[in-house]
Design an enzyme around this catalytic site. Sequence first.
Site, PDB file in Angstrom:
ATOM      1  N   THR A  59       0.845  -1.199   0.000  1.00 60.58           N
ATOM      2  CA  THR A  59       0.000   0.000   0.000  1.00 60.58           C
ATOM      3  C   THR A  59       0.878   1.246   0.000  1.00 60.58           C
ATOM      4  O   THR A  59       0.656   2.181  -0.780  1.00 60.58           O
ATOM      5  CB  THR A  59      -0.911  -0.002   1.252  1.00 60.58           C
ATOM      6  OG1 THR A  59      -1.750  -1.153   1.201  1.00 60.58           O
ATOM      7  CG2 THR A  59      -1.765   1.253   1.316  1.00 60.58           C
ATOM      8  N   ASN A 113      -6.665  -9.014  -7.459  1.00 62.05           N
ATOM      9  CA  ASN A 113      -6.750  -9.738  -6.192  1.00 62.05           C
ATOM     10  C   ASN A 113      -8.118 -10.382  -5.955  1.00 62.05           C
ATOM     11  O   ASN A 113      -8.232 -11.308  -5.176  1.00 62.05           O
ATOM     12  CB  ASN A 113      -6.402  -8.810  -5.024  1.00 62.05           C
ATOM     13  CG  ASN A 113      -7.094  -7.474  -5.120  1.00 62.05           C
ATOM     14  OD1 ASN A 113      -6.904  -6.727  -6.083  1.00 62.05           O
ATOM     15  ND2 ASN A 113      -7.906  -7.159  -4.146  1.00 62.05           N
ATOM     16  N   GLN A 166      -0.198  -9.679  -6.451  1.00 60.26           N
ATOM     17  CA  GLN A 166      -0.794 -11.009  -6.599  1.00 60.26           C
ATOM     18  C   GLN A 166      -0.082 -11.861  -7.651  1.00 60.26           C
ATOM     19  O   GLN A 166      -0.327 -13.065  -7.752  1.00 60.26           O
ATOM     20  CB  GLN A 166      -2.278 -10.888  -6.978  1.00 60.26           C
ATOM     21  CG  GLN A 166      -3.142 -10.272  -5.882  1.00 60.26           C
ATOM     22  CD  GLN A 166      -3.353 -11.202  -4.690  1.00 60.26           C
ATOM     23  OE1 GLN A 166      -3.170 -12.410  -4.771  1.00 60.26           O
ATOM     24  NE2 GLN A 166      -3.734 -10.622  -3.563  1.00 60.26           N
ATOM     25  N   SER A 213       4.586  -7.315  -2.260  1.00 61.22           N
ATOM     26  CA  SER A 213       4.338  -7.368  -0.818  1.00 61.22           C
ATOM     27  C   SER A 213       4.803  -8.704  -0.256  1.00 61.22           C
ATOM     28  O   SER A 213       4.574  -9.754  -0.861  1.00 61.22           O
ATOM     29  CB  SER A 213       2.832  -7.206  -0.563  1.00 61.22           C
ATOM     30  OG  SER A 213       2.570  -7.287   0.819  1.00 61.22           O
ATOM     31  N   ALA A 214       5.433  -8.681   0.926  1.00 59.57           N
ATOM     32  CA  ALA A 214       5.971  -9.919   1.504  1.00 59.57           C
ATOM     33  C   ALA A 214       4.872 -10.881   1.958  1.00 59.57           C
ATOM     34  O   ALA A 214       4.968 -12.088   1.749  1.00 59.57           O
ATOM     35  CB  ALA A 214       6.888  -9.591   2.683  1.00 59.57           C
ATOM     36  N   HIS A 215       3.803 -10.340   2.561  1.00 60.64           N
ATOM     37  CA  HIS A 215       2.845 -11.266   3.199  1.00 60.64           C
ATOM     38  C   HIS A 215       1.930 -11.965   2.193  1.00 60.64           C
ATOM     39  O   HIS A 215       1.142 -12.825   2.576  1.00 60.64           O
ATOM     40  CB  HIS A 215       2.048 -10.560   4.302  1.00 60.64           C
ATOM     41  CG  HIS A 215       0.941  -9.666   3.843  1.00 60.64           C
ATOM     42  ND1 HIS A 215      -0.366 -10.077   3.801  1.00 60.64           N
ATOM     43  CD2 HIS A 215       0.944  -8.387   3.425  1.00 60.64           C
ATOM     44  CE1 HIS A 215      -1.129  -9.072   3.390  1.00 60.64           C
ATOM     45  NE2 HIS A 215      -0.355  -8.029   3.153  1.00 60.64           N
ATOM     46  N   THR A 258      14.287   3.842  10.131  1.00 57.43           N
ATOM     47  CA  THR A 258      15.142   2.666  10.338  1.00 57.43           C
ATOM     48  C   THR A 258      14.473   1.436   9.745  1.00 57.43           C
ATOM     49  O   THR A 258      13.312   1.169  10.024  1.00 57.43           O
ATOM     50  CB  THR A 258      15.409   2.469  11.845  1.00 57.43           C
ATOM     51  OG1 THR A 258      15.997   3.668  12.341  1.00 57.43           O
ATOM     52  CG2 THR A 258      16.332   1.289  12.091  1.00 57.43           C
ATOM     53  N   CYS A 273     -21.007  -6.097   3.396  1.00 56.88           N
ATOM     54  CA  CYS A 273     -20.802  -5.917   4.834  1.00 56.88           C
ATOM     55  C   CYS A 273     -19.437  -6.386   5.331  1.00 56.88           C
ATOM     56  O   CYS A 273     -18.932  -5.869   6.314  1.00 56.88           O
ATOM     57  CB  CYS A 273     -21.905  -6.636   5.584  1.00 56.88           C
ATOM     58  SG  CYS A 273     -23.467  -6.566   4.710  1.00 56.88           S
TER      59      CYS A 273
HETATM   60  C1  LIG Z   1      -2.752  -7.156  -0.743  1.00 56.80           C
HETATM   61  C2  LIG Z   1      -2.634  -6.241  -1.893  1.00 56.80           C
HETATM   62  C3  LIG Z   1      -2.112  -4.939  -1.748  1.00 56.80           C
HETATM   63  C4  LIG Z   1      -1.748  -4.374  -0.402  1.00 56.80           C
HETATM   64  O1  LIG Z   1      -0.616  -4.969   0.128  1.00 56.80           O
HETATM   65  P1  LIG Z   1      -0.175  -4.633   1.630  1.00 56.80           P
HETATM   66  O2  LIG Z   1       1.258  -5.052   1.705  1.00 56.80           O
HETATM   67  O3  LIG Z   1      -1.064  -5.431   2.509  1.00 56.80           O
HETATM   68  O4  LIG Z   1      -0.341  -3.158   1.817  1.00 56.80           O
HETATM   69  C5  LIG Z   1      -1.997  -4.157  -2.858  1.00 56.80           C
HETATM   70  N1  LIG Z   1      -2.358  -4.602  -4.064  1.00 56.80           N
HETATM   71  C6  LIG Z   1      -2.856  -5.842  -4.252  1.00 56.80           C
HETATM   72  C7  LIG Z   1      -3.218  -6.284  -5.626  1.00 56.80           C
HETATM   73  C8  LIG Z   1      -3.012  -6.697  -3.174  1.00 56.80           C
HETATM   74  O5  LIG Z   1      -3.518  -7.912  -3.361  1.00 56.80           O
END
Ligand SMILES: *Cc1c(COP(=O)(O)O)cnc(C)c1O
Length: 404
Positions: free
Chosen positions: A75, A161, A200, A220-222, A258, A345
């Site tokens: 993000t 996503n 994604q 994104s790592a997660h 940091t 919702c």
């Molecule tokens: C999850 C996602 C994000 C956001 O990633 P974060 O690291 O959680 O901020 C942005 N773009 C897409 C397409 C995502 O699936």
Amino acid sequence: MKKNKRIYLDYAATTPLAPETLKEMLPYLKKDFGNSSSIHWFGQKAQEGLDKARERVSQFLNCSFSEVIFTGSATEANNLVIFGVVKDYQVKAHRKGKIKPHIITTKIEHHAVLEPCRELEKEGVEITYLPVDKEGLIKISDLEKAIKENTLLVSIMYANNEIGTIQPIAEIGKLIKKLNLRYKLRAPSYKIYFHTDAVQAVNYLDCDVKKLGVDLLTLSAHKIYGPKGVGALYIKSGTPITPLIYGGGHEGGLRSGTENVAGIVGLGAAIAQVSSFKFQVSRISKLRNKLIDGILKKISGTKLNGSREKRLANNVNISITGAEGESMVIALDQEGIAVSTGSACSSRSLEPSHVLLALGLSPKEAHGSLRLTLGRYTTEKEVDRVLEVLPKVVQMLRKISPFK
Ligand SMILES: *Cc1c(COP(=O)(O)O)cnc(C)c1O
């Protein structure tokens, strides 16, 4: 129910941390706790961790070491691109008395791209939101028509996503390159920059930035079995961009603060594993197909959202008439199955998914949607269990549904 293990089918929301990745992170949460800016041994250990991670990300993207910066999330990386490229232009344009910049994006971007664009719109920046067809694909000809002489940035996601639709990024990259060459003859300073949110895509698609022809790429790592709270941005050398966060000048001055060393090490470890798990892509897509075909066959009044062919290997998104999305999510959760929906919702907004509406679905169809996203740890047994439970859940909800 207790006998069955919980089934996680929400890999597009987040992925579990891979044990291999955790193992590489642990020393940096314990003995190697230094601040990478310090000169002493502790600082050097932390710096080594950062360097290795940056090396791994740049190898994965086929770019140079200095073209990768780390952020606190994807993000944040997307915000940096949208605000940072525009701000740099505005500062220069102010000097040169130039016109307002124009950004082209799509109607189905993640909120992390759409909301910064909406913010800029308030300041008078022009934004074009490209439509998509009923499979979720943009038309290259629409993009070409939308480009104007003040177009500064094109931001189009690699894979969606919600519905998993894969955009023709390399083709768009070629078009932008061609237009940049053509316009260069007219105005030497004219250039369109091309960004893709590849969050994604990383697990499943080729992210070679040279082949894609992008100037900026977010990950994104997660979403790749790494830790939460870490993102990375590829910035092609020479791309004009201004930071959003000022301070000690970390990350090439583009993101002070940091560094989250353990998190970044985790991102590096996670991305290094992506290639060794590539063999899983065909396994996962087979399971995805089994799930799609099974649902469409076993439950009447169902339809697949998105494209059948140009689709991420792990994405299933289905509209089910007469059953509300959030009710399905809750009922499945009670059966130990975790999925998600584009229904109102469950997300913070009251609107149904902007992505499903952009495909032309009615609000009612969008409310009856279910997203199941598979991953590295999904088994065939789990898919079979979903195919056994979901029809019963739908049947039960249809009986009590107020909207038929
Ligand atoms: C999850 C996602 C994000 C956001 O990633 P974060 O690291 O959680 O901020 C942005 N773009 C897409 C397409 C995502 O699936």
